[in-house]
Design an enzyme around this catalytic site. Structure first.
Site, short mmCIF file in Angstrom:
data_model
loop_
_atom_site.label_atom_id
_atom_site.label_comp_id
_atom_site.label_asym_id
_atom_site.label_seq_id
_atom_site.Cartn_x
_atom_site.Cartn_y
_atom_site.Cartn_z
N SER A 123 0.85 -1.18 0.00
CA SER A 123 0.00 0.00 0.00
C SER A 123 0.89 1.24 0.00
CB SER A 123 -0.86 -0.03 1.27
OG SER A 123 -1.45 1.24 1.46
N SER A 124 0.36 2.35 -0.46
CA SER A 124 1.18 3.58 -0.55
C SER A 124 1.53 4.13 0.83
CB SER A 124 0.42 4.64 -1.35
OG SER A 124 -0.82 4.92 -0.74
N CYS A 125 0.94 3.60 1.89
CA CYS A 125 1.27 4.10 3.23
C CYS A 125 2.65 3.61 3.68
CB CYS A 125 0.21 3.69 4.24
SG CYS A 125 0.19 1.93 4.53
N TYR A 152 0.40 -1.00 10.27
CA TYR A 152 0.03 -1.60 8.98
C TYR A 152 1.17 -1.40 7.97
CZ TYR A 152 -2.77 -1.75 4.63
OH TYR A 152 -3.27 -2.01 3.38
N LYS A 156 3.54 -4.16 5.87
CA LYS A 156 3.61 -4.16 4.40
C LYS A 156 5.06 -4.01 3.93
CE LYS A 156 -0.65 -4.84 3.35
NZ LYS A 156 -1.02 -6.09 2.67
N HIS A 195 -12.84 3.02 4.77
CA HIS A 195 -12.02 4.02 4.09
C HIS A 195 -12.89 5.20 3.68
CE1 HIS A 195 -8.82 0.85 3.04
NE2 HIS A 195 -8.27 1.74 3.81
N1 LIG Z 1 -8.57 -0.78 0.01
C1 LIG Z 1 -7.60 0.06 -0.28
O1 LIG Z 1 -7.79 1.28 -0.41
C2 LIG Z 1 -6.19 -0.47 -0.51
C3 LIG Z 1 -5.22 0.47 -0.90
C4 LIG Z 1 -3.91 0.01 -1.13
C5 LIG Z 1 -3.61 -1.32 -0.96
N2 LIG Z 1 -4.58 -2.19 -0.59
C6 LIG Z 1 -4.16 -3.60 -0.39
O2 LIG Z 1 -4.98 -4.47 -1.10
C7 LIG Z 1 -5.13 -5.68 -0.35
C8 LIG Z 1 -6.61 -6.02 -0.23
O3 LIG Z 1 -7.29 -4.93 0.34
P1 LIG Z 1 -8.90 -4.85 0.23
O4 LIG Z 1 -9.26 -3.43 0.18
O5 LIG Z 1 -9.39 -5.80 -0.81
O6 LIG Z 1 -9.30 -5.40 1.69
P2 LIG Z 1 -10.59 -6.22 2.11
O7 LIG Z 1 -11.73 -5.86 1.21
O8 LIG Z 1 -10.74 -6.03 3.56
O9 LIG Z 1 -10.17 -7.73 1.79
C9 LIG Z 1 -9.24 -8.41 2.54
C10 LIG Z 1 -9.57 -9.88 2.45
O10 LIG Z 1 -8.56 -10.58 3.20
C11 LIG Z 1 -9.21 -11.58 3.94
N3 LIG Z 1 -8.46 -11.88 5.14
C12 LIG Z 1 -8.09 -11.03 6.13
N4 LIG Z 1 -7.45 -11.69 7.11
C13 LIG Z 1 -7.44 -13.00 6.73
C14 LIG Z 1 -6.94 -14.19 7.32
N5 LIG Z 1 -6.34 -14.18 8.50
N6 LIG Z 1 -7.10 -15.37 6.66
C15 LIG Z 1 -7.74 -15.40 5.46
N7 LIG Z 1 -8.24 -14.31 4.84
C16 LIG Z 1 -8.09 -13.13 5.48
C17 LIG Z 1 -10.57 -10.99 4.32
O11 LIG Z 1 -11.43 -12.02 4.64
P3 LIG Z 1 -12.90 -11.73 5.24
O12 LIG Z 1 -13.76 -11.45 4.02
O13 LIG Z 1 -13.24 -13.00 5.93
O14 LIG Z 1 -12.76 -10.56 6.16
C18 LIG Z 1 -10.94 -10.24 3.04
O15 LIG Z 1 -11.66 -11.08 2.17
C19 LIG Z 1 -4.44 -5.49 0.97
O16 LIG Z 1 -3.19 -6.11 0.97
C20 LIG Z 1 -4.26 -4.02 1.05
O17 LIG Z 1 -3.08 -3.73 1.69
C21 LIG Z 1 -5.86 -1.82 -0.35
#
Ligand SMILES: NC(=O)c1ccc[n+]([C@@H]2O[C@H](COP(=O)([O-])OP(=O)(O)OC[C@H]3O[C@@H](n4cnc5c(N)ncnc54)[C@H](OP(=O)(O)O)[C@@H]3O)[C@@H](O)[C@H]2O)c1
Length: 330
Positions: A123-125, A152, A156, A195
């Site tokens: 992530s950009s953070c 976090y 990362k 978010h």
């Molecule tokens: N959202 C943003 O703005 C953003 C920005 C930059 C980077 N990212 C990166 O993109 C990635 C995904 O983010 P997202 O926004 O898609 O998040 P999200 O919608 O919260 O999805 C995360 C997924 O990971 C699963 N998960 C979490 N802990 C777990 C565990 N212990 N075992 C198995 N599964 C697990 C969750 O399962 P459950 O459905 O059961 O909770 C969920 O399905 C992350 O690495 C994040 O750092 C996101």
């Protein structure tokens, strides 16, 4: 710090997804689901999917059993504990522990069981709070992090570095992508822990529905933020997986930013709320600006396709549909 030192040639097998066994960790999340949509649309690889109930990625032994049994050839690590400023401030222990465990267990078992190619989502953070804007990949580890999401960010950075070390020490093609703030279908709409875009969509929608005269927004409205639709990010991830020798880590973003006030104005228009917007400066703003330098990924031929206004309108429809279906993630 330059993320693109020369590497031994990538094993040819890892350069493409076609015919491969592909594990998408976190496939039910916003990013994971977008990756699955894109991979299904390609229709040329075998998907391996497990939700948290089937495979908790914090359980090292269970993860290793899964990799030993399924032997994925390509892995996308889109699983993480993710959340907004309030969640990060309230639960730093879980944000560091869970995200460290997910990175360590998936990378270690992928290495042990012969995964040829792995893409880790950071992530950009990860970049310093005072990094030059737009933020180049070289800004990594050049200054203090933003305190509100330091836990976090540290996890990362550890994941990104572990990928780099597996590649340098063992020649395994593990690499990372650093997306900017993402939004789109299947986002998380918790009233306090979401978010900024899902939080705004929900707050304006509910204010309109209940006839409130004004909506109170956190912070001063002045921080500048960059946003990218999650389907554009999924395209960028598949594009990077097709590059024979990608950088160890690379930024992915739209390359443009706007103030939180301007964003709120856009969301207000999309939701049809006609009341007043009031900012509460007692709430944290987070880092003043966070715009990624995306010249490196642009140079590989990738560019985003979904303009913010269009993406927000489609995401609002997805929000309404999820609410009506009772499937809203919150
Ligand atoms: N959202 C943003 O703005 C953003 C920005 C930059 C980077 N990212 C990166 O993109 C990635 C995904 O983010 P997202 O926004 O898609 O998040 P999200 O919608 O919260 O999805 C995360 C997924 O990971 C699963 N998960 C979490 N802990 C777990 C565990 N212990 N075992 C198995 N599964 C697990 C969750 O399962 P459950 O459905 O059961 O909770 C969920 O399905 C992350 O690495 C994040 O750092 C996101």
């Amino acid at each position: 710090m330059n993320p693109a030192p020369p590497h031994p040639p990538a094993p040819e097998r890892a350069a493409t997804l076609r015919g491969r066994r592909v594990f998408v960790a976190g496939h039910r999340g916003m990013v994971g689901a977008a990756l699955v949509r894109r991979l299904r649309a390609r229709g040329d690889c075998e998907l391996l999917l497990r939700d948290r109930a089937q495979l908790d990625l914090r359980d090292a032994a269970a993860v290793d059993r899964f990799f030993a049994a399924e032997r994925p050839e390509v892995v996308l690590v889109a699983a993480a504990r993710v959340g907004g400023i309030e969640a990060n401030r309230t639960f730093p222990v879980e944000f560091l522990e869970d995200n460290l465990a997910i990175a360590l267990h998936t990378l270690r078992s992928a290495f042990r069981h012969g995964t040829a190619r792995l893409l880790f989502l950071g992530s950009s953070c990860i970049y310093p709070r005072e990094a030059p804007q737009p933020i180049p990949e070289e800004a990594l580890l050049t200054g203090p992090l933003e305190p509100t999401n330091e836990a976090y960010a540290l996890a990362k950075i550890a994941g990104l570095k572990l990928c780099q070390y597996y590649r340098r020490q063992h020649g395994r093609l593990f690499h990372s992508v650093m997306p900017t703030n993402l939004y789109g279908p299947g986002d998380y709409y918790h009233p306090q822990h979401a978010h900024v875009i899902p939080a705004l969509l929900r707050r304006f929608h509910e204010a309109r529905e209940t006839g409130q005269p004004r909506v109170v927004l956190w912070g001063t409205g002045t921080p500048r933020r960059e946003f990218l639709h999650v389907d554009d990010l999924a395209d960028a991830c598949l594009h990077l997986l097709e590059l024979p020798d990608p950088p160890d880590w690379i930024n992915v973003g739209s390359g443009t930013d706007l103030t939180i006030r301007e964003l709120a104005e856009l969301v207000r228009r999309v939701t049809g709320f006609t009341g007043e917007m009031v900012f509460d400066p007692t709430r944290p703003d987070g880092t003043p600006r966070k715009l990624l330098d995306v010249s490196r990924i642009r140079a590989t031929g990738w560019a985003p396709r979904i303009p913010l206004a269009e993406g927000l309108a489609a995401t609002y429809q997805d929000f309404l549909a999820a609410r009506a279906a009772g499937t809203l993630r919150e």
